[in-house]
Scaffold this motif. Structure first.
Motif, PDB file in Angstrom:
ATOM      1  N   ALA B 137       0.822  -1.215   0.000  1.00  0.00           N
ATOM      2  CA  ALA B 137       0.000   0.000   0.000  1.00  0.00           C
ATOM      3  C   ALA B 137       0.853   1.261   0.000  1.00  0.00           C
ATOM      4  O   ALA B 137       0.398   2.326  -0.394  1.00  0.00           O
ATOM      5  N   PHE B 138       2.113   1.138   0.451  1.00  0.00           N
ATOM      6  CA  PHE B 138       3.017   2.295   0.527  1.00  0.00           C
ATOM      7  C   PHE B 138       3.918   2.412  -0.700  1.00  0.00           C
ATOM      8  O   PHE B 138       4.841   3.221  -0.722  1.00  0.00           O
ATOM      9  N   GLY B 139       3.676   1.570  -1.697  1.00  0.00           N
ATOM     10  CA  GLY B 139       4.562   1.587  -2.861  1.00  0.00           C
ATOM     11  C   GLY B 139       5.829   0.819  -2.587  1.00  0.00           C
ATOM     12  O   GLY B 139       6.930   1.240  -2.953  1.00  0.00           O
ATOM     13  N   ALA B 140       5.685  -0.313  -1.885  1.00  0.00           N
ATOM     14  CA  ALA B 140       6.827  -1.190  -1.602  1.00  0.00           C
ATOM     15  C   ALA B 140       6.574  -2.527  -2.294  1.00  0.00           C
ATOM     16  O   ALA B 140       5.424  -2.900  -2.519  1.00  0.00           O
ATOM     17  N   VAL B 141       7.661  -3.229  -2.628  1.00  0.00           N
ATOM     18  CA  VAL B 141       7.528  -4.590  -3.140  1.00  0.00           C
ATOM     19  C   VAL B 141       7.590  -5.517  -1.933  1.00  0.00           C
ATOM     20  O   VAL B 141       8.661  -5.738  -1.360  1.00  0.00           O
ATOM     21  N   ALA B 142       6.438  -6.003  -1.515  1.00  0.00           N
ATOM     22  CA  ALA B 142       6.334  -6.777  -0.281  1.00  0.00           C
ATOM     23  C   ALA B 142       5.608  -8.073  -0.558  1.00  0.00           C
ATOM     24  O   ALA B 142       4.559  -8.061  -1.198  1.00  0.00           O
ATOM     25  N   PHE B 143       6.171  -9.168  -0.089  1.00  0.00           N
ATOM     26  CA  PHE B 143       5.508 -10.457  -0.347  1.00  0.00           C
ATOM     27  C   PHE B 143       5.860 -11.504   0.700  1.00  0.00           C
ATOM     28  O   PHE B 143       6.866 -11.405   1.392  1.00  0.00           O
ATOM     29  N   GLY B 144       5.014 -12.513   0.760  1.00  0.00           N
ATOM     30  CA  GLY B 144       5.170 -13.591   1.734  1.00  0.00           C
ATOM     31  C   GLY B 144       6.157 -14.634   1.246  1.00  0.00           C
ATOM     32  O   GLY B 144       6.293 -14.865   0.049  1.00  0.00           O
ATOM     33  N   ILE B 145       6.852 -15.253   2.190  1.00  0.00           N
ATOM     34  CA  ILE B 145       7.853 -16.264   1.869  1.00  0.00           C
ATOM     35  C   ILE B 145       7.709 -17.452   2.818  1.00  0.00           C
ATOM     36  O   ILE B 145       7.063 -17.342   3.856  1.00  0.00           O
ATOM     37  N   GLY B 146       8.332 -18.557   2.463  1.00  0.00           N
ATOM     38  CA  GLY B 146       8.350 -19.733   3.330  1.00  0.00           C
ATOM     39  C   GLY B 146       9.507 -19.660   4.314  1.00  0.00           C
ATOM     40  O   GLY B 146      10.341 -18.757   4.245  1.00  0.00           O
ATOM     41  N   THR B 147       9.556 -20.636   5.207  1.00  0.00           N
ATOM     42  CA  THR B 147      10.562 -20.607   6.274  1.00  0.00           C
ATOM     43  C   THR B 147      11.990 -20.784   5.742  1.00  0.00           C
ATOM     44  O   THR B 147      12.932 -20.209   6.286  1.00  0.00           O
ATOM     45  N   ASP B 211      -8.674   7.450  -4.045  1.00  0.00           N
ATOM     46  CA  ASP B 211      -9.561   8.020  -3.025  1.00  0.00           C
ATOM     47  C   ASP B 211      -9.490   7.278  -1.690  1.00  0.00           C
ATOM     48  O   ASP B 211     -10.011   7.756  -0.689  1.00  0.00           O
ATOM     49  N   LEU B 212      -8.876   6.096  -1.688  1.00  0.00           N
ATOM     50  CA  LEU B 212      -8.821   5.313  -0.441  1.00  0.00           C
ATOM     51  C   LEU B 212      -7.790   5.898   0.521  1.00  0.00           C
ATOM     52  O   LEU B 212      -6.757   6.420   0.109  1.00  0.00           O
ATOM     53  N   SER B 213      -8.067   5.758   1.812  1.00  0.00           N
ATOM     54  CA  SER B 213      -7.087   6.105   2.850  1.00  0.00           C
ATOM     55  C   SER B 213      -5.976   5.059   2.826  1.00  0.00           C
ATOM     56  O   SER B 213      -6.089   4.028   2.148  1.00  0.00           O
ATOM     57  N   MET B 214      -4.924   5.277   3.595  1.00  0.00           N
ATOM     58  CA  MET B 214      -3.852   4.268   3.678  1.00  0.00           C
ATOM     59  C   MET B 214      -4.395   2.968   4.264  1.00  0.00           C
ATOM     60  O   MET B 214      -4.006   1.883   3.847  1.00  0.00           O
ATOM     61  N   GLU B 215      -5.293   3.076   5.238  1.00  0.00           N
ATOM     62  CA  GLU B 215      -5.884   1.872   5.838  1.00  0.00           C
ATOM     63  C   GLU B 215      -6.622   1.058   4.773  1.00  0.00           C
ATOM     64  O   GLU B 215      -6.479  -0.156   4.680  1.00  0.00           O
ATOM     65  N   GLY B 216      -7.413   1.774   3.951  1.00  0.00           N
ATOM     66  CA  GLY B 216      -8.153   1.100   2.886  1.00  0.00           C
ATOM     67  C   GLY B 216      -7.214   0.476   1.862  1.00  0.00           C
ATOM     68  O   GLY B 216      -7.424  -0.654   1.406  1.00  0.00           O
ATOM     69  N   ARG B 217      -6.154   1.180   1.527  1.00  0.00           N
ATOM     70  CA  ARG B 217      -5.185   0.645   0.559  1.00  0.00           C
ATOM     71  C   ARG B 217      -4.514  -0.612   1.102  1.00  0.00           C
ATOM     72  O   ARG B 217      -4.222  -1.549   0.357  1.00  0.00           O
ATOM     73  N   MET B 218      -4.255  -0.600   2.412  1.00  0.00           N
ATOM     74  CA  MET B 218      -3.649  -1.794   3.016  1.00  0.00           C
ATOM     75  C   MET B 218      -4.595  -2.980   2.920  1.00  0.00           C
ATOM     76  O   MET B 218      -4.175  -4.104   2.660  1.00  0.00           O
ATOM     77  N   THR B 219      -5.890  -2.739   3.114  1.00  0.00           N
ATOM     78  CA  THR B 219      -6.884  -3.815   2.998  1.00  0.00           C
ATOM     79  C   THR B 219      -6.867  -4.397   1.585  1.00  0.00           C
ATOM     80  O   THR B 219      -6.904  -5.616   1.402  1.00  0.00           O
ATOM     81  N   VAL B 220      -6.785  -3.512   0.590  1.00  0.00           N
ATOM     82  CA  VAL B 220      -6.768  -3.975  -0.809  1.00  0.00           C
ATOM     83  C   VAL B 220      -5.516  -4.805  -1.081  1.00  0.00           C
ATOM     84  O   VAL B 220      -5.588  -5.940  -1.567  1.00  0.00           O
ATOM     85  N   CYS B 221      -4.347  -4.239  -0.753  1.00  0.00           N
ATOM     86  CA  CYS B 221      -3.093  -4.944  -1.043  1.00  0.00           C
ATOM     87  C   CYS B 221      -3.005  -6.255  -0.249  1.00  0.00           C
ATOM     88  O   CYS B 221      -2.497  -7.257  -0.737  1.00  0.00           O
ATOM     89  N   MET B 227      -6.044 -13.917  -4.656  1.00  0.00           N
ATOM     90  CA  MET B 227      -6.268 -14.258  -6.069  1.00  0.00           C
ATOM     91  C   MET B 227      -4.981 -14.854  -6.633  1.00  0.00           C
ATOM     92  O   MET B 227      -4.798 -14.924  -7.839  1.00  0.00           O
ATOM     93  N   GLY B 228      -4.106 -15.272  -5.746  1.00  0.00           N
ATOM     94  CA  GLY B 228      -2.889 -15.962  -6.154  1.00  0.00           C
ATOM     95  C   GLY B 228      -1.701 -15.050  -6.411  1.00  0.00           C
ATOM     96  O   GLY B 228      -0.597 -15.530  -6.652  1.00  0.00           O
ATOM     97  N   ALA B 229      -1.899 -13.712  -6.387  1.00  0.00           N
ATOM     98  CA  ALA B 229      -0.817 -12.789  -6.759  1.00  0.00           C
ATOM     99  C   ALA B 229       0.360 -12.905  -5.787  1.00  0.00           C
ATOM    100  O   ALA B 229       0.181 -13.165  -4.606  1.00  0.00           O
ATOM    101  N   ARG B 230       1.541 -12.682  -6.326  1.00  0.00           N
ATOM    102  CA  ARG B 230       2.752 -12.701  -5.504  1.00  0.00           C
ATOM    103  C   ARG B 230       2.697 -11.546  -4.508  1.00  0.00           C
ATOM    104  O   ARG B 230       3.213 -11.620  -3.413  1.00  0.00           O
ATOM    105  N   GLY B 231       2.086 -10.440  -4.956  1.00  0.00           N
ATOM    106  CA  GLY B 231       1.933  -9.285  -4.079  1.00  0.00           C
ATOM    107  C   GLY B 231       1.118  -8.235  -4.798  1.00  0.00           C
ATOM    108  O   GLY B 231       0.697  -8.446  -5.948  1.00  0.00           O
ATOM    109  N   GLY B 232       0.866  -7.121  -4.108  1.00  0.00           N
ATOM    110  CA  GLY B 232       0.148  -6.026  -4.739  1.00  0.00           C
ATOM    111  C   GLY B 232       0.740  -4.726  -4.238  1.00  0.00           C
ATOM    112  O   GLY B 232       1.236  -4.674  -3.115  1.00  0.00           O
ATOM    113  N   LEU B 233       0.746  -3.692  -5.078  1.00  0.00           N
ATOM    114  CA  LEU B 233       1.268  -2.410  -4.602  1.00  0.00           C
ATOM    115  C   LEU B 233       0.518  -1.246  -5.217  1.00  0.00           C
ATOM    116  O   LEU B 233      -0.191  -1.400  -6.221  1.00  0.00           O
TER     117      LEU B 233
END
Lengths: 202, 470
Positions: B137-147, B211-221, B227-233
């Protein structure tokens, strides 16, 4: 640290003809409290294997003695949802060494490759045929040849090529480890950091 | 110079080296860890006898496996206690900053990262948790990883990653009353399915997103992974910069001047090519709810569950298996369906705005008899803010109680479980079988829909209440 190598696998299969099997089904969250990688196989597909009273669910394929083997064949989009590597540890610990599907979730696929569990991506038609075949004939074997990237139904069934990243293939064939590889690049990483700092980046 | 996507700009700036015919060695600016997916990684470091390479770039919290009551007392469940103790030890032994239980900055990893100023535009961020996409949501490349990758990041501050494809989802138009960020992302997922963005990194754009607040953008990302995406920004803008500027605390090493000089670069260039583009008319979105056992199985709250003739023959068995689990049938309406539990919280909807949304609907109303509600703030800071705004009092008067922060019933690792067969309207991200407890039946929705269900005891269109009360 060296890992178990994967070269050639010939085995009977366990068919699981459902789509979108998520990692919560593979290993429910309540079994994630362990702090080691071992023993998760016991709870693989826990809520499908056992009913509410803890009795084995006779209809579930892992409880059917006719089916067994080292290859799990599953419907498309296998391993979606949570990033928990425990899902891969559970499948591996149970005794599987490969999962065949037409489509895998990204994180699950990465986790599999990092643990010596081979995700084999096959065309949808091949998958449907394979699911039918092994469901009807539990003794039917499948051969996975990683070197040549071929999966075939033995002795005389269909065969198809599958894709795998050449680097990951090498790692699996030789039992190499990503962390060892990255550790060997420490100097390069340190140099990268210096350059980044010079550019005043966050 | 060839126009570039925002994603590629950030990714390229972090490639230490590309492995020949292989993945990239990607440098990680910020690594978040928690108690559930890190212990095996630390075991690995111990086995190799190596330290954490850059401990100052890792932040730890306890969130997944903790109770949401009596946090000042020792954790009763032995396995949970052991897992949290192990994290505490690992952070101490390896010199990692740790916001443990009762620390004023404790909370869900994806809530505290942004609110403590650890998440900033242009960064690469990973965590052993698939909802790490939240930080995008902040314009970062952020994604989940395994252990295994957590261990890589601890050992070398890098991971090996193949570069994903790029997708842009543009949501134009204007959202209607009672329609929130949660409905936007649930609408998108219901359109492209639970696997429709696998292999892609998504950039969200368009007037609705702006138009979304940062909180709303975080919910979207946050729900990109659903939907299977590696991440969203989302590209940073004035809303992003205002949020950062207003932060009460900053991560160590936060360099405001450096950020000011570079953040305007963090946009996709005009003419940048995406592998896939999708346009959505946001004005058509209504409050959403799910009816099945994956987040792609969603619909507008006043719609009916699809009939089998609209589902392909191949997909029908999985579709029917899913409805059977939920106790629903094709063609059925959900409005008016009885609800047993309501859960508000999680990294998807556990921020202050979500509690405000819930409170504005339940204010002056009473919780329906028969409803059990769990209202769990995403962090200590959110809890504190809610109390300072009197939200706890509004909730109390309406018959609800604010619990202590944690992931709670979203994945039900702790005792906050939904019993078998019960229906829960939940503001979380996953409606998988048994996700909120063995046999639990989850209906994903926004905090407004959750609030409407909490006071009526059934699936209710929240727009009725918003018209009445505001």
């Amino acid at each position: 640290m060296p890992k178990e190598k994967f070269t050639l696998l010939e085995s009977t299969c366990v068919p699981l003809p459902f789509e979108n099997i998520d990692t919560d089904q593979i290993i429910p969250a309540r079994f994630l409290s362990a702090t080691t990688r071992e023993g998760f196989g016991e709870n693989l597909f826990r809520d499908w294997r056992y009913d509410k009273s803890g009795q084995k669910n006779k209809d579930f394929i892992l409880n059917n003695d006719r089916y067994g083997g080292k290859i799990l064949v599953a419907g498309k989009n296998f391993g979606s949802g949570s990033s928990r590597e425990h899902a891969v540890w559970a499948i591996y610990d149970y005794g599987f060494r490969a999962v065949v599907s037409s489509f895998f979730a990204d994180i699950f696929r990465n986790n599999s490759l990092n643990n010596g569990l081979l995700p084999v991506i096959v065309p949808e038609k091949f998958l449907e045929n394979l699911l039918d075949l092994v469901s009807n004939d539990p003794d039917r074997k499948v051969r996975i040849d990683l070197e040549n990237q071929v999966i075939s139904i033995v002795p005389d069934g269909d065969s198809v090529q599958f894709e795998i990243n050449p680097y990951k293939k090498e790692c699996l064939l030789k039992g190499l480890d990503d962390i060892d590889y990255l550790l060997s690049k420490k100097d390069l990483i340190t140099a990268f950091e210096k350059e980044k700092k010079a550019k005043n980046e966050n | 110079m060839e126009p570039k996507t925002l994603f590629d700009k950030i990714w390229d700036a972090h490639v230490v080296q590309s492995v020949e015919k292989g993945p990239d060695i990607l440098y990680i600016d910020q690594h978040f860890i928690h108690e559930v997916t890190s212990p095996q990684a630390f075991n690995g470091l111990r086995k190799r006898g190596i330290p954490v390479f850059r401990p100052e770039r890792t932040l730890a919290t306890a969130d997944h496996n903790i109770p949401t009551k009596d946090q000042d007392k020792p954790i009763r469940d032995e396995l949970s206690r052991n897992q949290v103790d192990r994290l505490t030890e690992n952070c101490r032994d390896f010199g990692i900053e740790y916001f443990g239980l009762n620390h004023p900055s404790n909370g869900i990893v994806h809530v505290i990262g942004p609110e403590m100023g650890y998440t900033r535009p242009g960064m690469t961020i990973v965590c052993g948790d698939s909802h790490t996409s939240t930080h995008g949501a902040f314009g970062a490349v952020a994604f989940g990883i395994g252990t295994s990758e957590v261990e890589m990041a601890l050992a070398t501050q890098c991971i090996l990653q193949p570069r994903p494809k790029k997708m842009r989802i543009t949501v134009n138009g204007k959202l209607g009353k009672g329609v929130t960020a949660k409905d936007v992302i649930m609408y998108i997922i219901s359109h492209i399915s639970t696997s429709g963005a696998t292999g892609y990194f998504v950039e969200y754009a368009g007037s609705v997103i702006r138009d979304l607040s940062m909180e709303g953008r975080m919910t979207v990302c946050n729900m990109s992974i659903e939907m299977g995406a590696r991440g969203g920004l989302i590209a940073p803008d004035d809303t992003t910069m205002k949020y950062l500027k207003d932060l009460k605390s900053f991560a160590p090493g936060f360099d405001w001047d450096a950020l000011l000089s570079e953040w305007k670069e963090f946009q996709s260039d005009p003419g940048a090519v995406f592998d896939r583009e999708l346009e959505i008319n946001g004005s058509l979105i209504r409050p959403m709810i799910t009816f099945g056992t994956n987040p792609g199985m969603g619909m507008a709250i006043d719609d009916t569950i699809p009939d089998t003739d609209s589902i392909s023959a191949d997909d029908t068995p999985s579709f029917l298996k899913s409805l059977d689990y939920m106790g629903f049938v094709p063609g059925m309406k959900l409005l008016g369906h009885p609800v047993d539990y309501v859960f508000v919280g999680s990294c998807t909807n556990g921020r202050i705005e979500d509690l405000r949304d819930f409170a504005r609907v339940v204010k002056g109303q009473k919780k329906a008899p028969g409803i059990t509600a769990l209202i769990v703030p995403g962090s200590k800071a959110v809890e504190k803010q809610a109390v300072s705004e009197g939200i706890d009092i509004i909730l109390k008067k309406a018959g609800f109680e604010l619990r202590q922060p944690g992931c709670s019933s979203c994945l039900a690792m702790n005792e906050d479980k939904i019993p078998a067969g019960k229906y829960a309207v939940s503001t979380t991200n996953r409606n998988f079988e048994g996700r909120q407890g063995p046999g639990s039946r989850t209906l994903l929705a926004s905090p407004l829909v959750a609030a409407a269900a909490a006071i009526t005891g059934k699936v209710t269109d929240p727009r009725e209440f918003i018209r009445q009360n505001n």
